[in-house]
Design an enzyme around this catalytic site. Sequence first.
Site: not given
Ligand code: 13P
Length: 242
Positions: A8, A10, A94, A96, A164, A170, A203
């Site tokens: 992803n 983002k 997601h 976010e 997740e 992150g 992560s």
């Molecule tokens: P990170 O791998 O940067 O923690 O992000 C995970 C994520 O949100 C994948 O959709």
Amino acid sequence: MNLLIGANFKMNKTNTELLEYFQTFTTEYPNTPGVDVMIAPATIGLSKAAEFIENSPIHLGAQNMFSELSGAYTGETSPLMLQDIKCEYVILGHSERRTIFGETDEMVNKKVKTALAHNIRPILCIGENLAQKEEGQTKDILRVQLEKGLAGIEDTTNIDIAYEPVWAIGTGKSATPEYAEEIHMFIREILGQQESRIIYGGSVTEATAHELISKREVNGFLIGSAALDPRRLIKIVEEATR
Ligand code: 13P
């Protein structure tokens, strides 16, 4: 069932950077058997990405999609537009999208249904935040997100579930393999006989991939920052399959 290893991106990478990424990835990725690699660039990069990865083993994914097919929905992307460029996957719900853009389980559920109706494979994201975890609410939260997200859907064979945990996204603080396994088993229990893959996100790196995937119910990953480097994504696939 193949493992699903998804990237992803983002809100990262211009189309120029995408070209560079795919040049490296398609040249160096050995097309590991037993793995589906899915890459989800930002919406503006999707159609370019579709051209770059033609004839490669990479599957294209979108990071979001709207639940209507066309009309006055400024800024949104229709499943028909994704279908048209042969986008096979869509990440939905997601954390976010939920926390920053106010998506509810009901909105996510509509999107999941619309994606399925258009043969786009939804990756339904669920996960608890830190406060919920600390208050011991993880399983209740996940059950609600899962049941509402999948409401009215009988067969989840064509849906992947991404667990997740928000506290792991992150932060560099991945769930331990044991914790991920416990939660994935809980999700599997709710799904019953359904064949959905349950993948882990939060992560994930080349250092943690092997141990996480050694757990029976961890069927792949959804990766953010570590996947922004094509060689690291290749390394993660290697670690997940050795
Ligand atoms: P990170 O791998 O940067 O923690 O992000 C995970 C994520 O949100 C994948 O959709």
